[in-house]
Write a protein that holds these residues in place. Structure first.
Motif, PDB file in Angstrom:
ATOM      1  N   PHE A 267       0.842  -1.197   0.000  1.00 10.36           N
ATOM      2  CA  PHE A 267       0.000   0.000   0.000  1.00 10.36           C
ATOM      3  C   PHE A 267       0.870   1.237   0.000  1.00 10.36           C
ATOM      4  N   ASP A 268       0.425   2.247  -0.729  1.00 12.23           N
ATOM      5  CA  ASP A 268       1.052   3.572  -0.705  1.00 12.23           C
ATOM      6  C   ASP A 268       0.297   4.410   0.318  1.00 12.23           C
ATOM      7  N   LEU A 269       0.987   4.873   1.336  1.00 12.86           N
ATOM      8  CA  LEU A 269       0.315   5.600   2.421  1.00 12.86           C
ATOM      9  C   LEU A 269      -0.025   7.033   2.039  1.00 12.86           C
ATOM     10  N   GLY A 270       0.518   7.519   0.946  1.00 14.37           N
ATOM     11  CA  GLY A 270       0.134   8.849   0.472  1.00 14.37           C
ATOM     12  C   GLY A 270       0.413   9.958   1.466  1.00 14.37           C
ATOM     13  N   GLY A 271       1.496   9.847   2.226  1.00 10.78           N
ATOM     14  CA  GLY A 271       1.830  10.870   3.209  1.00 10.78           C
ATOM     15  C   GLY A 271       1.079  10.743   4.509  1.00 10.78           C
ATOM     16  N   HIS A 272       0.245   9.701   4.653  1.00 10.16           N
ATOM     17  CA  HIS A 272      -0.508   9.529   5.899  1.00 10.16           C
ATOM     18  C   HIS A 272       0.427   9.162   7.042  1.00 10.16           C
ATOM     19  N   ARG A 273       0.216   9.771   8.194  1.00 16.78           N
ATOM     20  CA  ARG A 273       0.971   9.479   9.402  1.00 16.78           C
ATOM     21  C   ARG A 273      -0.016   9.150  10.513  1.00 16.78           C
ATOM     22  N   GLY A 274       0.138   7.981  11.083  1.00 16.94           N
ATOM     23  CA  GLY A 274      -0.779   7.576  12.144  1.00 16.94           C
ATOM     24  C   GLY A 274      -1.265   6.158  11.905  1.00 16.94           C
ATOM     25  N   GLU A 275      -2.367   5.826  12.545  1.00 20.22           N
ATOM     26  CA  GLU A 275      -2.902   4.469  12.468  1.00 20.22           C
ATOM     27  C   GLU A 275      -3.419   4.152  11.073  1.00 20.22           C
ATOM     28  N   VAL A 276      -3.177   2.922  10.640  1.00 16.58           N
ATOM     29  CA  VAL A 276      -3.650   2.442   9.335  1.00 16.58           C
ATOM     30  C   VAL A 276      -4.491   1.192   9.581  1.00 16.58           C
ATOM     31  N   THR A 277      -5.669   1.130   8.968  1.00 16.31           N
ATOM     32  CA  THR A 277      -6.553  -0.036   9.113  1.00 16.31           C
ATOM     33  C   THR A 277      -6.864  -0.615   7.739  1.00 16.31           C
ATOM     34  N   VAL A 278      -6.893  -1.934   7.692  1.00 18.18           N
ATOM     35  CA  VAL A 278      -7.184  -2.660   6.457  1.00 18.18           C
ATOM     36  C   VAL A 278      -8.158  -3.782   6.804  1.00 18.18           C
ATOM     37  N   ASP A 279      -9.294  -3.823   6.097  1.00 20.22           N
ATOM     38  CA  ASP A 279     -10.272  -4.897   6.289  1.00 20.22           C
ATOM     39  C   ASP A 279      -9.931  -6.083   5.388  1.00 20.22           C
ATOM     40  N   VAL A 280     -10.157  -7.295   5.925  1.00 19.20           N
ATOM     41  CA  VAL A 280      -9.860  -8.520   5.186  1.00 19.20           C
ATOM     42  C   VAL A 280     -11.105  -9.394   5.143  1.00 19.20           C
ATOM     43  N   THR A 281     -11.522  -9.775   3.932  1.00 21.17           N
ATOM     44  CA  THR A 281     -12.586 -10.765   3.740  1.00 21.17           C
ATOM     45  C   THR A 281     -12.015 -11.916   2.917  1.00 21.17           C
ATOM     46  N   LEU A 282     -12.718 -13.049   2.941  1.00 17.80           N
ATOM     47  CA  LEU A 282     -12.224 -14.246   2.267  1.00 17.80           C
ATOM     48  C   LEU A 282     -13.101 -14.614   1.074  1.00 17.80           C
ATOM     49  N   ASP A 283     -12.447 -15.156   0.061  1.00 15.87           N
ATOM     50  CA  ASP A 283     -13.126 -15.755  -1.081  1.00 15.87           C
ATOM     51  C   ASP A 283     -12.638 -17.201  -1.153  1.00 15.87           C
ATOM     52  N   THR A 284     -13.463 -18.128  -0.661  1.00 13.33           N
ATOM     53  CA  THR A 284     -13.052 -19.528  -0.573  1.00 13.33           C
ATOM     54  C   THR A 284     -14.232 -20.442  -0.866  1.00 13.33           C
ATOM     55  N   ARG A 285     -13.969 -21.735  -0.802  1.00 16.90           N
ATOM     56  CA  ARG A 285     -15.026 -22.719  -1.067  1.00 16.90           C
ATOM     57  C   ARG A 285     -16.064 -22.749   0.071  1.00 16.90           C
ATOM     58  N   THR A 286     -17.208 -23.265  -0.223  1.00 18.20           N
ATOM     59  CA  THR A 286     -18.271 -23.355   0.779  1.00 18.20           C
ATOM     60  C   THR A 286     -17.840 -24.264   1.931  1.00 18.20           C
ATOM     61  N   ASN A 287     -18.180 -23.785   3.132  1.00 15.66           N
ATOM     62  CA  ASN A 287     -17.913 -24.527   4.366  1.00 15.66           C
ATOM     63  C   ASN A 287     -16.418 -24.653   4.696  1.00 15.66           C
ATOM     64  N   CYS A 288     -15.602 -23.852   4.074  1.00 17.04           N
ATOM     65  CA  CYS A 288     -14.173 -23.826   4.433  1.00 17.04           C
ATOM     66  C   CYS A 288     -13.982 -22.830   5.576  1.00 17.04           C
ATOM     67  N   ALA A 289     -13.517 -23.318   6.714  1.00 15.63           N
ATOM     68  CA  ALA A 289     -13.264 -22.457   7.882  1.00 15.63           C
ATOM     69  C   ALA A 289     -11.772 -22.103   7.917  1.00 15.63           C
ATOM     70  N   MET A 290     -11.474 -20.812   7.903  1.00 14.30           N
ATOM     71  CA  MET A 290     -10.078 -20.339   7.823  1.00 14.30           C
ATOM     72  C   MET A 290      -9.794 -19.367   8.975  1.00 14.30           C
ATOM     73  N   ARG A 291      -8.521 -19.304   9.319  1.00 18.55           N
ATOM     74  CA  ARG A 291      -8.069 -18.366  10.346  1.00 18.55           C
ATOM     75  C   ARG A 291      -6.743 -17.741   9.915  1.00 18.55           C
ATOM     76  N   VAL A 292      -6.437 -16.591  10.541  1.00 17.31           N
ATOM     77  CA  VAL A 292      -5.159 -15.899  10.270  1.00 17.31           C
ATOM     78  C   VAL A 292      -4.064 -16.607  11.059  1.00 17.31           C
ATOM     79  N   ALA A 293      -3.135 -17.199  10.342  1.00 20.04           N
ATOM     80  CA  ALA A 293      -1.993 -17.857  10.988  1.00 20.04           C
ATOM     81  C   ALA A 293      -0.857 -16.866  11.246  1.00 20.04           C
TER      82      ALA A 293
END
Length: 302
Positions: A267-293
Motif C-alpha cells: 500500500f502507498d500511504l500517500g503521506g498519511h501518518r498515524g494508524e492504518v486499518t485494512v479490512d480482510v474478507t475471504l473468497d473460498t469454497r463453501t464450508n471452508c473455515a479459515m483463520r489468520v496464521a
C-alpha cells in the motif's frame, strides 16, 4: 629502586640527571633550558601527541555504543554501510593506537649547565654562540643537527596522520549510514488482528488489520498475510482461498487488493501518518473455515 650516588660535597650540578628504575621501566628526568621532561619507557610527558592516537578508537567505541542504544531494527542487510564503516574505522584506530607517539631524536648537545638566575646581567642561554659553555665548531653543528632531527621526529608521521584521519572519516560514514537507515530504512511493525476467528465463506464477517499510530513514519506499507485451515485434519482449502484487503484509512492506495492465502499486499500511504486499518474478507469454497496464521507489516520508503 636504583640511582647514581652523589659526590662527597652533595649533588654535582654538572652531572646529568640520573636514571631511576622501577621493575622493567626506566624514568629519565632532565632539564633543557627552562623546560622539564620525563621519559616513562617509550611515552614522554612532554609529548604533545600522546592522546591523539587514541582519539579514533574512542570515536569508534562511542559510535558503537550510540548505535546499540538507538538501534532502529529491521533487516540486517540495510546496515551494510554502517558495519563496513565502523569495522574499518576500528581496524585503523587500533593500528593508529599501536603506533604510539612519534619517537624523538637524541639530544647531541650533551648535559647543559643551567644559567645562574641570580646573575641578571647574564642573558646568555645554553647554546648561545657567545656562551663559553656552548659547543663550538663540529660539536656545535652536530648539536644543531640533533635538535633539528628531534623536532622533525617529534611531529606525527604521515602514516599516523593517514590512519587517524581515515579512522575518523570511516566512523563518521558508518554513523551516516545508520542515520539513513533510521530515517528511510525498512522497519518491522506489529499488526493487530481484530475480529472473530475462524471465518467461513458463508459468513459475511471480516477481519481488521491495524497498524499502530506509534509506528515510524514511512511512505509505504507491506503486509505479509498467511491464512490457514482452522482444522488441519480436514481437507485443505488453502489453495482455493484468496484474501481481499480493503484499505479503510483515507489516502491509502490502492483501495482494494486480492492476494493468495499466503501473499503480500503493498500500500502507498500517500503521506498519511498515524494508524492504518485494512479490512480482510475471504473468497473460498463453501464450508471452508479459515483463520489468520500470521500477519506482519513492514514500513519503508522508496
Amino acid at each position: 629502586m636504583t640511582g647514581a650516588p652523589d659526590g662527597p660535597d652533595g649533588p654535582d650540578p654538572d652531572r646529568p640527571p640520573a636514571a631511576t628504575s622501577y621493575g622493567d621501566r626506566t624514568i629519565n628526568g632532565g632539564t633543557f633550558g627552562d623546560r622539564s621532561t620525563f621519559n616513562f619507557g617509550n611515552w614522554r610527558t612532554d609529548e604533545p601527541f600522546t592522546i591523539v592516537p587514541l582519539l579514533p578508537l574512542l570515536a569508534v567505541v562511542t559510535a558503537a555504543v550510540y548505535a546499540a542504544l538507538t538501534w532502529p531494527g529491521g533487516p540486517q542487510g540495510q546496515y551494510l554501510w554502517f558495519y563496513l564503516g565502523v569495522s574499518s574505522a576500528f581496524t585503523l584506530s587500533v593500528l593508529c593506537a599501536a603506533a604510539g607517539p612519534a619517537p624523538r631524536g637524541p639530544d647531541l648537545r650533551g648535559p647543559q649547565k643551567p644559567r645562574d638566575p641570580r646573575n641578571a646581567r647574564d642573558p646568555q642561554k645554553p647554546g648561545d654562540p657567545r656562551d663559553p659553555r656552548a659547543p663550538q665548531g663540529p660539536a656545535r653543528a652536530a648539536g644543531a643537527a640533533g635538535a633539528a632531527g628531534a623536532t622533525a621526529l617529534s611531529k606525527p608521521s604521515t602514516v599516523r596522520v593517514l590512519l587517524l584521519s581515515g579512522a575518523l572519516v570511516l566512523a563518521l560514514l558508518g554513523l551516516t549510514g545508520l542515520e539513513d537507515v533510521r530515517r528511510n530504512g525498512q522497519v518491522a511493525v506489529a499488526i493487530t488482528v481484530l475480529g472473530a476467528q475462524p471465518l467461513v465463506d458463508s459468513e459475511p464477517d471480516k477481519w481488521t488489520l491495524v497498524v499502530p499510530a506509534s509506528a515510524p513514519a514511512r511512505d509505504h506499507l507491506r503486509i505479509l498475510l498467511t491464512v490457514a485451515d482452522d482444522d488441519p485434519t480436514t481437507p485443505t482449502c488453502v489453495h482455493r482461498t484468496e484474501a481481499i484487503l480493503k484499505a479503510t484509512t483515507p489516502g491509502v492506495t490502492p483501495h482494494e487488493q486480492r492476494v493468495p492465502a499466503q501473499g503480500v499486499a503493498r500500500f502507498d500511504l500517500g503521506g498519511h501518518r498515524g494508524e492504518v486499518t485494512v479490512d480482510v474478507t475471504l473468497d473460498t469454497r463453501t464450508n471452508c473455515a479459515m483463520r489468520v496464521a500470521h500477519a506482519s507489516g513492514t514500513l519503508f520508503n522508496d
